[in-house]
Design an enzyme around this catalytic site. Sequence first.
Site, PDB file in Angstrom:
ATOM      1  CB  ALA A 169      -0.886  -0.019   1.220  1.00  0.00           C
ATOM      2  CB  CYS A 170       2.290   3.152  -2.656  1.00  0.00           C
ATOM      3  SG  CYS A 170       3.071   1.600  -3.166  1.00  0.00           S
ATOM      4  CB  THR A 171       1.134   7.428   0.550  1.00  0.00           C
ATOM      5  OG1 THR A 171       0.708   6.499   1.544  1.00  0.00           O
ATOM      6  CG2 THR A 171       0.321   8.716   0.684  1.00  0.00           C
TER       7      THR A 171
END
Length: 477
Positions: free
Chosen positions: A10-12
């Site tokens: 899960a990236c931002t």
Amino acid sequence: MAFKEQSFSACTSVLVGKKASIDGSIMIARNEDAKTAWPKHFFVYNSKQNDTEQIFTSLDNGFTMKLPQNSARYTATPEWTNKYGVFAEDGFNEYGVAMSATESAYANERVLGVDPLVSSGIGEEAMVTVTLPYIHSAREGVAYLGNIISQKGASESNGILFADQKECWYMEIATGHHWVAQRIPDDSYAVVANQLAIQEIDFTDAVNFMFSPNIENFVSQNHLNVDHNGFNFRKIFGTQDLSDSIYSTPRVWYGQKYLNPEIHQDPMSQELPFIRKASQKISREDVEFILASHFQGTDYDPIGQGPENLKHKFRPISLAKTQESHILQIRPNFPSEIAGIQWLSMGVTAQSVFVPFYSSICDTPESYKIGTDTYSFKSAYWKYKLLGVLVDSNYLQFGEKLKAMQKEVRIELNNRVKKIDNQVLAKEVQENVRDFITAASIDNSLYAIKQVEDLTAQLITEATAFSPLNFKTDANL
């Protein structure tokens, strides 16, 4: 990021338009998150002119496609192993186009039931490798990747960032064959965190929107639009459940809270806007802060002073599973050799530093080309990870020392970039400009690593006194 045999990541992401930034830069940025001990490398892939047909085959899911015979030079941060595929993730090509892929996302069961993901379609592992060497602008990047999805299908729901010296785009793949893309307004920014984020689509505005063929008919014929009017891509294709409110929206909330402190919003709200105008101009350091943030100044900071029941309520932006973080900055009115800078932070963003590598470099530092999933003192990734491990175990004693080092390095690297720019602009460079830029970028990395190694040595030395077997002896004995 997603691996077949590993935890789903899960990236931002952060995107900044040129009139929204303090110096006219366009910036696309992202934390790449997957595992706590999973090194990234950094390479320059040279241009190629092939005499025979080139075929790409993914080691991740078997996706295959023909490639153009000629490819441009580009930079990328692939995995330490190709066992699961390349996962090149981010970089610049020789035409000054920047790409970051991907921001993992989720589509709802209703739309996937009509257009399911294609198991052998294109996924994150392949996207940079089969796209970045073959495009000449950000807009072309969206169209090029969109055409692949139409022909081959997509194996995942993802967000992809593109930028050039004129504009930046955010593209979202929802289902097996349907996607949309929105140009980030020049005076605005976006923060994205593992949700389909794009909202209203204007199908008459070809300047600011692109989309898959027949997406309007697809939605209409299958009765997928939940609203009476309009076409809200997030509502039609995305998810709006409790896990989003715990895992994703709080990160968007914090990024918007930092850039728009005057606006009060609920961190669990499902109505946070995709596009915002910041209360003041955005600097690269602001983007660094967001990518390195963990809800500082709120009760939700896991290393803060808030109530225990709130400190771990939400997933922070920076966390132990970050492999690398990048800010792809494209500056206006600069010659092509120095317009683009790939600011690269290895390991946990909050405990690392962003090192500037000009996009025109011919090579990368040796320490950035090595490292496996077992610690190695020669690997740049592991040098930064080791410092983070030391700080984690004694945060109260070492946290301020880390911050002081990071501040000193940021100041020095900013000074170095300014000096390099001036030397190139004043035509003081005697050798080939790209050779000069390469040497200067490698020197920047060596400087940063030296500061990290010096602080690591200091902390190891001080940590010897923290042993539970220690004992304070009475001086009178």
